[in-house]
Design an enzyme around this catalytic site. Structure first.
Site, PDB file in Angstrom:
ATOM      1  N   GLY A  71      50.721  34.775  37.050  1.00 32.46           N
ATOM      2  CA  GLY A  71      50.848  34.040  38.238  1.00 32.46           C
ATOM      3  C   GLY A  71      51.888  32.981  38.079  1.00 32.46           C
ATOM      4  CB  CYS A  72      54.136  31.543  40.814  1.00 29.78           C
ATOM      5  SG  CYS A  72      52.785  31.255  41.948  1.00 29.78           S
ATOM      6  CE1 TYR A  73      51.807  25.626  42.567  1.00 29.23           C
ATOM      7  CE2 TYR A  73      50.296  27.510  43.387  1.00 29.23           C
ATOM      8  CZ  TYR A  73      51.130  26.369  43.402  1.00 29.23           C
ATOM      9  OH  TYR A  73      51.189  25.715  44.899  1.00 29.23           O
ATOM     10  CB  THR A  74      49.607  31.259  35.600  1.00 28.30           C
ATOM     11  OG1 THR A  74      48.821  31.446  36.581  1.00 28.30           O
ATOM     12  CG2 THR A  74      48.670  31.039  34.473  1.00 28.30           C
TER      13      THR A  74
END
EC number: 1.2.1.38
Lengths: 345, 345, 345, 345
Positions: free
Chosen positions: A150-153
């Site tokens: 994921g992006c935030y990840t």
């Protein structure tokens, strides 16, 4: 030429993928699929392609039928909507690079709890490799299914991984406060995402229960061998692209700036997509790129460290990293097709 | 390799030029100059280059001294500040591509009136070719000095040129209403350009007396042989990049959509950077590109025609067209280095 | 206390109306209606009211039933959806102030052509007064149905009315180029209005066929007694609020700045909501207000005049003018409840 | 009528103050001062006042001379520039409400360290009351000098004060991650604050060393009697107004949502400007208002609590709170002149 299919090509991540793959010299995009736009030309949805690219969308059924024509299928879909396709692709030996969440969580039960959907082929989770390239590069090479992070990840793990791995900060007290541009909310007609609702506003969401939380904890836990506990709070910024993660760690012992610098250099010194900066990252300097900018500052007064990372949520946080994974799998130059810098302003 | 120097490399147009030229496979940027940042590394001003590009700025004096080392010098300066450099470059046989206004107006007196500055070498105006590539390509090939067109000018002339040239509209009654992103206002610390002053606002400026007016009239007048009179009103839009020109013509006679379409096709059908659209242009679809999107609509009810064009003010409206000019002069593929599409969103 | 109902209270214009009426010392809002939010508290949709205002939405049926409890009903609905309510209110003697388009066009056939819907009670069009307060004040006083003008219409007519009425410009050659903030597009979940689609973009729409065109022509035609022909082009600006209209007229004879100034003073000198400026209007200076800023410039070189007006599309262009109309009808101070200035930045 | 002077009236906080005071029914603004705009009419700088308010700016000297004509002087100046005026006002018995930082830090040495300027009248620090109204109301009533709190400070302290005071969270481990609109950066012509530099960007600044840090720690330390240690990281958001503070505390013991709710109700239940919400605050819902929206969420999984507060940085974070302080000092209704809600969108 690597033959690829893109399923979910008309969302923001999907079209970013299409954009990159169209400019990738080793790739031929055999088909694009989008269930709500079957038969529609991509240039009708994205005017940047007008008069130049005329590829039409097919449906999910077509995407499955044409698996035989491709080497790798990219999925840019909501979670829980492509179990069937993944299984068929896997059986046919077509590489799967899934930008969604279905194969990211090692424990199917945990997935079902956080995502509130039944996992249809939990046995494939084991086959999947978590596609954070800088950390799992070796496993990625031989993988059949990539669970693209994921992006935030991506921003969060890359920022904290060296500190967690080297035992610098208390793994039970990590705080990650992050903010994203609005393309992260997707391209569906929700009132909350209208211009007038987002513009001139700043808000938190998913406080204490955002779905990227277990993903970050899982991967950081692997890095240190002890359960990592994070508080993760995402915020919505009135801009199109970009993620900034501001991460706080409580230092376990006195360390110098140079010692920390050396640790980041050890982990990332040879990485082409990670820039260790002396100034603080800004999302604009990585916009449109696969780069992750990172810097840190020790706060001796409080015994803490702040690490800040910036990525483009659609590129390193989604489509760019997906292509980076493809490049690794197919033995290409890892930066092929994603080697650009940000255009300013 | 073509050896180039960029004078005024740290303004928005200058850095766009630097960005493009750094990615141009036939170009080596020998030096960049910026009077307010001598000795400063470009990556300190533009963090997109951090850890990757370390070129330092020199001053105007150095830029003149090093003319012997380059084949072409690009100027991205305020008007009236480079007469000396241009003269020296011209005498040494170094090609000059001037993104400023000093050599655009054929009549030095008119230049002095509109720009309120004395022209130091009016004899060089005659040597200069107005660098609107699609219209003056042949002259550009053999030119020594290119007067690169203004941003509004490029959008305006390209929109109206076919109609004016073919006598379709009354050349004495043209109205051009245009709007630009804020990068057009330059990168200097003026209160008017602060975020809080521009954001959530829309305004006209330079009403009836903007400096691009004589430039547009001059070139359109050449196209039809009769003096063209335009009303030109620019507006400021709270966005970084892009120009949209909405142009109004009074039809001299009844014409059909197909007839007008044929005229545009005749003029631009083979142009790689002009896209004749059936939908109306939007600035986002040309952002970051050297494209000019154009479409038109006849209003039979009122006997008028509306033509709308969109460009990126920093690319086709400045740096991109400058590189296009360079490509023409040096016999390269005209699209070399400027062949990208817009990234969305 | 004037008892009012608001039908369509949750759209952007409707909630602006609610905001103003809640602060109006002579008004009690008896009910608000919104078909998609029946039973929902307004503060759940608009958090500015949290913990302070708890009024719940009723449906159209309820709105009709409760007509007996109110003195005036405001409609902020899509066109063609309130014929029945208007008829019932009219018969009961409840004043109607309709922010929609149903009673603006004098000719029902023309309405049906432009709006593509059958008019259910064309006989009421005659009863309706076009509620442009500065021009129709006397008629408004005794009206039963107010056709509140469109947003672009208000800005356009107020700008050109003095010139047209006094025969200064050629009424057959008027051009109006206008731009609006995104709240003008309404609060429905359309992809075109998502933040990422609007932000960093500028576009024209409704070219030659926007529905405000006949409304502008109709009212300006009344002002001069001869058919007025306009070209009207709206544009979408990435900001929440504001309309700027840049209007072009061809002068019929030589006039001086002072003569034109005198004409505007004659028409608007006593108007509290029109400010005749010496600088050019900007939307930010009227944001959140019922003001219309106007200035003009004669272009002697081309024999034309440019008039620029700015309003807030939701206030003077919708809800504010509606309240101004109510104030006139009920004999209140015309500025009651709408007497604020813009807050900057 | 209370007679007031505003020194520094043309910056963003100063003009917000002017805006509010002009609408305050108990106030007459006797003079406004601005060293860079002496003799300039406020409406030339802020077009919202055009044709309506014509007050001209005087200089610092005049502001001092005219102290005899006023009851209270508001200072909206950079730190370290008004020691002389404050001393003279104090001696004359003119109330001082200082929006700057000079009298906020109890310890002059600490002030000098953080602000890098010599304090010219440290003896007056003792006379000053820290003007966070909800917490120091009683002291404010009898004060001569108000040190009006900083913007980030107001949001941060109000969010965490109940938890710190009641010993709920570990005061040695507080983390406050905040973000502000760009008006917080002031109205001076710095390149960093240009539209093109701020728009489409998100960044942290002042990491570990922002000047609001000691102010927050000082006041929270008073609340619990033990030294509080915070990490404070501000960020810049591409919007004009608003601050959101996302605050993290480590719970000292198990508590329920209801227990925490009760504590906040106990502290703020009667406060007119604090809204305790069940949803998470968004800056838009307090824009232009003196409100502070607060909500919290316990994260049982990690044993932490997240508290989020939102204010308008120019109102509750500056000018509005200054007026609230004035209202308290002069025995007026505390909400006089600052009782509006946010206008949306």
């Amino acid at each position: 030429m690597i033959k690829v299919g893109i399923v979910g090509a008309t969302g923001y991540a999907g079209q970013q993928l299409y954009y990159i793959l169209n400019n990738h010299k080793n790739v031929e995009v055999k088909y694009i699929s989008a269930h709500s736009s079957v038969g529609v030309c991509i240039s009708e949805l994205y005017g940047n392609y007008s008069n130049i690219i005329q590829q039409k969308c097919i449906g999910m059924e077509g995407a499955i039928e044409k698996l035989d024509e491709i080497d790798v299928v990219f999925l840019a879909l909501p979670h829980g909507t492509a179990f069937d396709l993944v299984e068929k692709a896997y059986k046919k030996g077509v590489k799967v690079i899934d930008l969604g969440a279905d194969y990211r969580i090692d424990d199917a039960k945990s997935y079902e709890t956080w995502y509130n959907v039944e996992h249809k082929n939990p046995e494939l989770i084991e086959e999947a490799v978590y596609g954070l390239c800088e950390i799992n590069r070796d496993k990625i090479k031989d993988s059949s299914i990539i669970a693209n992070p994921g992006c935030y990840t991506t921003a969060s793990i890359l920022a904290m991984y060296p500190l967690i791995k080297h035992g610098i900060v208390d793994e039970k007290k990590v705080i990650i406060d992050a903010a994203s541009g609005t393309s992260g909310a997707g391209r569906s007609g929700k009132i909350d995402n209208l211009f007038c609702e987002v513009n001139e506003n700043y808000k938190a969401y998913g406080v204490t229960n955002h779905r990227h939380t277990p993903e970050i904890e899982q991967e950081l836990t692997k890095a240190c061998g002890s359960e990592v506990l994070i508080s993760f709070t995402p915020h919505l910024v009135p801009m199109n692209r970009g993620i900034l993660a501001t991460c706080y760690g409580f230092l376990k012992k006195d360390v110098t700036h140079e010692e920390i610098k050396a640790i980041y250099e050890e982990e990332y010194g040879n990485e082409r997509f990670i820039r260790l900066l002396d100034t603080f990252p800004q999302t604009r300097w990585v916009r449109g790129t696969n780069l992750c900018d990172i810097s840190f500052k020790i706060d001796e007064r409080t015994g803490r460290i702040v690490v800040i990372s910036a990525i483009d949520n659609l590129v390193k946080g989604a489509a760019g990293q997906a292509v980076q994974n493809m490049n690794i799998i197919f033995g290409l130059d890892e930066a092929e097709g994603i080697d650009n810098l940000a255009m300013a302003p």
